[in-house]
Enzyme design. Sequence first.
Site, mmCIF file in Angstrom:
data_model
loop_
_atom_site.group_PDB
_atom_site.id
_atom_site.type_symbol
_atom_site.label_atom_id
_atom_site.label_comp_id
_atom_site.label_asym_id
_atom_site.label_seq_id
_atom_site.Cartn_x
_atom_site.Cartn_y
_atom_site.Cartn_z
ATOM 1 C CG ASP A 120 3.682 8.152 1.480
ATOM 2 O OD1 ASP A 120 4.749 7.497 1.448
ATOM 3 O OD2 ASP A 120 2.647 7.721 2.004
ATOM 4 C CB THR A 167 4.321 2.408 -3.857
ATOM 5 O OG1 THR A 167 2.901 2.376 -4.047
ATOM 6 C CG2 THR A 167 4.861 0.998 -3.994
ATOM 7 N N GLY A 168 5.299 5.159 -1.749
ATOM 8 C CA GLY A 168 5.128 6.581 -1.455
ATOM 9 C C GLY A 168 4.881 7.462 -2.658
ATOM 10 C CB THR A 213 2.028 2.141 5.195
ATOM 11 O OG1 THR A 213 3.194 1.390 4.839
ATOM 12 C CG2 THR A 213 0.859 1.191 5.385
ATOM 13 C CB THR A 252 5.842 3.170 6.648
ATOM 14 O OG1 THR A 252 6.750 3.617 5.687
ATOM 15 C CG2 THR A 252 5.110 4.346 7.205
HETATM 16 N N1 ASP Z 1 5.377 5.094 2.193
HETATM 17 C C1 ASP Z 1 6.753 4.863 2.550
HETATM 18 C C2 ASP Z 1 7.658 5.545 1.579
HETATM 19 O O1 ASP Z 1 7.359 5.553 0.400
HETATM 20 C C3 ASP Z 1 7.129 3.432 2.595
HETATM 21 C C4 ASP Z 1 6.171 2.520 3.217
HETATM 22 O O2 ASP Z 1 5.081 2.874 3.615
HETATM 23 O O3 ASP Z 1 6.544 1.359 3.326
HETATM 24 O O4 ASP Z 1 8.686 6.035 1.975
#
Ligand code: ASP
Length: 309
Positions: A207, A229-230, A227, A176
């Site tokens: 997220d 684990t969404g 950024t 992200t």
């Molecule tokens: N937050 C992002 C998602 O869950 C992924 C990330 O930030 O790496 O889609």
Amino acid sequence: MKKHTIVVHGGAGTILKSEMNEAKEKAYNEGLTAAIDHGYAVLDKGGTAVDAVVSAIQQLEDNPLFNAGKGAVFNAQGGHEMDASIMEGKSREAGAIAAIPNLRNPIVLAKDVMNHSDHVLLIGDGAKEFGELRKAVFENDDYFYDAYRFDQWNKIKDTDSFQLDHTKKEKKYLGTVGAVALDMEGNIAAGTSTGGMTNKKFGRVGDSAIIGSGTYADNRTCAISCTGTGEYFMRGVTAYDVSCLMMYKGLSLQEATAAAIQDHLTQIGGDGGLIAVDVHGNVSMEFNCEGMYRAYRNPKESVVKIYRN
Ligand code: ASP
């Protein structure tokens, strides 16, 4: 006011110096520097925080090193579905798109949703239709092909696992990109863009597309882009959590971001980080994992960092 500031991130996760080589580190540093320089140039000319955020994020979306736009990870079908959102702190207007394929710069369409529709979030085919109406740039699948990303996906494509970007551990990959900015008028804005998780399926959206979870901006508090684990950032409503801690509890930017990440997110098992800026130009880049690609620029300094120390 002469405190215009741009802050960017390029994802957080298991980013260890021991696993980086010089050329790769240089490329990440250059990518982050290009993003802050483009965003800063917009602000320095008197441009808006929203335009600076879009300009910085476009740089990262066009760079295959980062999991957004051109570098978006593969989903379970071997395609790319992207999420993005943007919010403006003065009016608290916002726009977002989710699960959209083949779009070159998702952040631009998120801004169009904010400025040229009566809605906040458009998804999938409908978002694509809106993009075509707005003359957004779409690319064919080859544009998004990257050998490294393909390999990431190939290893897990026949399994039920999914993976966040910058990590060794299965089921835990963080990618992200995001940006937050303060302009010369004293307005702030935040934006986030992602390809999500490798091998994601069932129309999974993270997220990054959700206002309040991955992105939030309010001139009364701060602008935030997350950024990690969404699913945890959605459950923790993390971006809004930071804003609420400042608004209702009177915490400083640094105190609020530390509480949201180190206490609230960590308690529910989430990992990742965020960048934030307030209307005074205070910057926070908080995370609870090994590293986060991050950088900021203001009239006094230009800083790029990757690892914890
Ligand atoms: N937050 C992002 C998602 O869950 C992924 C990330 O930030 O790496 O889609």
